[in-house]
Each structure stands twice: as structure tokens, then as C-alpha cells.
Design a protein around this motif. Structure first.
Motif, PDB file in Angstrom:
ATOM      1  N   LEU A  13       0.816  -1.195   0.000  1.00  0.00           N
ATOM      2  CA  LEU A  13       0.000   0.000   0.000  1.00  0.00           C
ATOM      3  C   LEU A  13       0.858   1.257   0.000  1.00  0.00           C
ATOM      4  O   LEU A  13       1.836   1.353   0.745  1.00  0.00           O
ATOM      5  CB  LEU A  13      -0.907   0.049   1.231  1.00  0.00           C
ATOM      6  N   VAL A  14       0.455   2.220  -0.818  1.00  0.00           N
ATOM      7  CA  VAL A  14       1.016   3.560  -0.818  1.00  0.00           C
ATOM      8  C   VAL A  14      -0.154   4.533  -0.886  1.00  0.00           C
ATOM      9  O   VAL A  14      -1.264   4.143  -1.248  1.00  0.00           O
ATOM     10  CB  VAL A  14       1.979   3.801  -2.012  1.00  0.00           C
ATOM     11  N   GLY A  15       0.076   5.779  -0.548  1.00  0.00           N
ATOM     12  CA  GLY A  15      -0.971   6.778  -0.694  1.00  0.00           C
ATOM     13  C   GLY A  15      -1.151   7.632   0.527  1.00  0.00           C
ATOM     14  O   GLY A  15      -0.232   7.854   1.299  1.00  0.00           O
ATOM     15  N   LEU A  16      -2.400   8.082   0.716  1.00  0.00           N
ATOM     16  CA  LEU A  16      -2.678   8.981   1.813  1.00  0.00           C
ATOM     17  C   LEU A  16      -4.084   8.761   2.351  1.00  0.00           C
ATOM     18  O   LEU A  16      -4.876   8.098   1.725  1.00  0.00           O
ATOM     19  CB  LEU A  16      -2.491  10.445   1.388  1.00  0.00           C
ATOM     20  N   LYS A  45      -6.900   2.190   7.718  1.00  0.00           N
ATOM     21  CA  LYS A  45      -8.157   1.414   7.717  1.00  0.00           C
ATOM     22  C   LYS A  45      -8.133   0.310   6.665  1.00  0.00           C
ATOM     23  O   LYS A  45      -8.606  -0.803   6.906  1.00  0.00           O
ATOM     24  CB  LYS A  45      -9.357   2.329   7.485  1.00  0.00           C
ATOM     25  N   THR A  46      -7.584   0.605   5.503  1.00  0.00           N
ATOM     26  CA  THR A  46      -7.524  -0.398   4.439  1.00  0.00           C
ATOM     27  C   THR A  46      -6.530  -1.494   4.784  1.00  0.00           C
ATOM     28  O   THR A  46      -6.795  -2.682   4.554  1.00  0.00           O
ATOM     29  CB  THR A  46      -7.191   0.273   3.091  1.00  0.00           C
ATOM     30  N   ALA A  47      -5.396  -1.135   5.365  1.00  0.00           N
ATOM     31  CA  ALA A  47      -4.406  -2.135   5.773  1.00  0.00           C
ATOM     32  C   ALA A  47      -4.988  -3.081   6.828  1.00  0.00           C
ATOM     33  O   ALA A  47      -4.814  -4.307   6.741  1.00  0.00           O
ATOM     34  CB  ALA A  47      -3.151  -1.452   6.313  1.00  0.00           C
ATOM     35  N   LEU A  48      -5.692  -2.529   7.799  1.00  0.00           N
ATOM     36  CA  LEU A  48      -6.294  -3.369   8.846  1.00  0.00           C
ATOM     37  C   LEU A  48      -7.385  -4.273   8.268  1.00  0.00           C
ATOM     38  O   LEU A  48      -7.480  -5.454   8.628  1.00  0.00           O
ATOM     39  CB  LEU A  48      -6.852  -2.497   9.966  1.00  0.00           C
TER      40      LEU A  48
END
Length: 164
Positions: free
Chosen positions: A113-116, A124-127
Motif C-alpha cells: 500500500l502507498v498513498g494517503l 483502515k484499508t491495511a487493517l
């Protein structure tokens, strides 16, 4: 996965020019590495479209990224790069189920994942990805955050997300 690299956030966000330049270089290196390895690049774009979140976005975020408003497209450095593009309605990119379907169809088991912003949508997306059993790596130099990421990094580590 490219998270929220939209012009409204990239160009008008609270990030300094030097931080954006450094993050852009790291993001483009990640994209080049993915393309060279034949790994799909997925862009996730925020569009507040649920009535309650549209209201919050109008009140707390100057109306940024409300569905149908200017700036919801990917910022120029990242436009036309992604193999897949998904719109999310909340911070968690998995909320609608569309990302699950795309990842399943591509037989993906690991995500980078990269971004902001690191403390919100990236977190939230990683979890959510870890909760679904994905191996998750957040590429720190390819993320931006408006505030310290210390607490978010500790939470990710606790949940088995790698931050490099």
C-alpha cells in the motif's frame, strides 16, 4: 494499491511540496517494480457518496471528494497508471465488496500500500486487508500523513502489518 492519490488530496492537501516530491518518487518506484513483475496496480479513489458521509465531508472537509465534484480523479503523476480502479465510500477500501472481488479474481494474497493519509485511509484499508488474511506491507516513504504516524504504525505492527 494506490490509495486516495486524487488531485483534490494530492494537490490541495496539507502536505508540503518536498514531502509530495519524495512520496511521488517512492510511489512511482513501487509502480515500476509492480509493472516489471507483472503485478497488477490497483487505484483506490475516495468519493463520499453516502448521504451521511457527504454531509460530513461538506462540513469537515470543505466538500472535498464528494461524488461528482472536481478533483476526484487521480493526480497527474498517477493518472492512467492503474490496471484497476475502485471507488470507495469510506476510509476502508473493502467496504463495498468490490475490492474483494477484484483481488479474488486476480488471485492476490499480498498487498503493498502507498498513498494517503497514513493515519486514515491507508490505516483502515491495511487493517481490513489483514482481517481478510492478506499479507500487507505499507511502504512508508510512499505515504503521506498530516500528523504523526507513531500510533498508527504501532497498531499496524500489533496486527501483523509490515511497515517498510
Amino acid at each position: 494499491m494506490l490509495i486516495d492519490l486524487q488531485s483534490v488530496f494530492w494537490e490541495d492537501g496539507p502536505y508540503s511540496e518536498s514531502d509530495r516530491r519524495a512520496a511521488q518518487a517512492a510511489i512511482l518506484m513501487e509502480i515500476d517494480a509492480a509493472k516489471a513483475a507483472g503485478t497488477p496496480v490497483i487505484a483506490i479513489r475516495q468519493e463520499w457518496s453516502i448521504p451521511s458521509t457527504k454531509l460530513i465531508a461538506r462540513l469537515a472537509m470543505k466538500g472535498q471528494a464528494v461524488a461528482g465534484t472536481p478533483g476526484t480523479g487521480l493526480a497527474a503523476p498517477f493518472a492512467d497508471i492503474a490496471d484497476h480502479s475502485i471507488i470507495k465510500r469510506v476510509q476502508d477500501a473493502f467496504e463495498t465488496g468490490e475490492l474483494d472481488q477484484v483481488l479474488n479474481s486476480l488471485d492476490v494474497g499480498r498487498l503493498r500500500l502507498v498513498g494517503l493519509d497514513f493515519n486514515y485511509c491507508v490505516l483502515k484499508t491495511a487493517l481490513a486487508a489483514r482481517n481478510r488474511g492478506y499479507e500487507v506491507t505499507v511502504v512508508g516513504p510512499g505515504t503521506l500523513a498530516a500528523a504523526s504516524t507513531e500510533k498508527a504504525q504501532a497498531l499496524l505492527a500489533e496486527k501483523g502489518v509490515i511497515v517498510v
